[in-house]
Design an enzyme around this catalytic site. Sequence first.
Site, short mmCIF file in Angstrom:
data_model
loop_
_atom_site.label_atom_id
_atom_site.label_comp_id
_atom_site.label_asym_id
_atom_site.label_seq_id
_atom_site.Cartn_x
_atom_site.Cartn_y
_atom_site.Cartn_z
N ASP A 6 50.22 67.98 -40.61
CA ASP A 6 50.12 66.76 -39.79
C ASP A 6 51.21 66.81 -38.74
OD1 ASP A 6 49.78 64.16 -38.77
OD2 ASP A 6 51.23 63.37 -40.24
N GLY A 8 52.90 65.11 -35.84
CA GLY A 8 53.10 63.84 -35.15
C GLY A 8 54.03 63.98 -33.97
N THR A 10 57.05 62.85 -33.68
CA THR A 10 58.44 63.04 -34.08
C THR A 10 58.60 64.19 -35.07
OG1 THR A 10 58.85 60.68 -33.77
CG2 THR A 10 60.48 61.92 -35.04
N ASN A 11 57.74 64.25 -36.09
CA ASN A 11 57.85 65.26 -37.14
C ASN A 11 56.51 65.95 -37.37
OD1 ASN A 11 60.62 64.85 -37.93
ND2 ASN A 11 59.98 62.93 -38.87
N ILE A 12 56.59 67.17 -37.89
CA ILE A 12 55.42 67.88 -38.40
C ILE A 12 55.58 67.98 -39.90
CG2 ILE A 12 54.03 69.98 -38.34
CD1 ILE A 12 55.16 70.59 -35.61
N ASP A 111 45.47 61.36 -36.11
CA ASP A 111 46.15 60.77 -37.26
C ASP A 111 45.52 59.45 -37.67
OD1 ASP A 111 46.99 59.63 -34.85
OD2 ASP A 111 49.04 59.28 -35.53
N ARG A 112 45.05 58.67 -36.69
CA ARG A 112 44.45 57.37 -37.00
C ARG A 112 43.10 57.55 -37.70
NH1 ARG A 112 44.96 53.93 -31.57
NH2 ARG A 112 44.80 52.16 -33.02
N ASP A 131 50.48 51.81 -39.45
CA ASP A 131 51.20 53.08 -39.52
C ASP A 131 52.49 52.97 -38.71
OD1 ASP A 131 52.11 55.69 -39.61
OD2 ASP A 131 50.16 56.57 -39.14
N THR A 134 56.09 56.88 -34.46
CA THR A 134 56.70 56.74 -33.14
C THR A 134 56.14 55.50 -32.45
OG1 THR A 134 56.91 59.15 -33.01
CG2 THR A 134 57.14 57.91 -30.96
#
Length: 257
Positions: A6, A8, A10-12, A111-112, A131, A134
Amino acid sequence: MLLAIDSGNTNIVFAVFDGDGNVRGEWRSSTDGNKTADEFGIWLEQLLQMKGLERAEISSAIISTVVPATLFALKTLCRNYFDCEPLVVGEPNVDLGIGVLVDRPDDVGADRLVNAVAAHETYGGPIIVVDFGTATTFDVIGDDGSYIGGVIAPGVNLSSEALHMAAAKLPRVAVERPMSVIGKATVPAIQSGLYWGYVSLIEGIVARIRGEYGRDMPVIATGGLAPLFTEATKVIQTADPDLILRGLLAIHRRNAK
């Protein structure tokens, strides 16, 4: 085993599922569009070994990303290090099993949609998923699991950082629940504005969604700050931090069949 990724803003998040759907390992890396497949591969192989896993045990992969710049490296990682062609959420060959009932379906973040799949599979519908990433997103899932639409607001940490950068005398603060609403100094005053401001945002938007939809839908929170805000309002029934990973697992199982 399945490697679920996943990516995103900011982070994976990388997670490994065994054949029974159990998480055998989960790790995070900061999102960097310049990071190569080899950098991901070397880092991930060391973490797998720490969990007693071998990369040869991973036979399939699925990717969800809202950062297009990371996709090439993540696909190459799966091909070169795990000898598999990954499924990519949003590509035409991947069946989500839900309808996307919005004006421009291709604009909805992967992601949604993955959250929608997992939320309906776990909790049924209709339901609202909040959710905390970010961005703070509110997604509405119908009775049959269809993605109805939603709301996008600036994330809590993003708002905190913007306030610090735009106001010369205001410090950067951690997002946490303050002792009281009325701050007696600058830092607790900022924390109160961020925390209780977002609680009010959640309660207000959820109330308006329910009113417009015409149903008293339950609310599930996910994302890193979900537990922090779930404890402050009865609007949210539960926090489910692994929602998107379960969604990736469900989508992979559906397409593997």
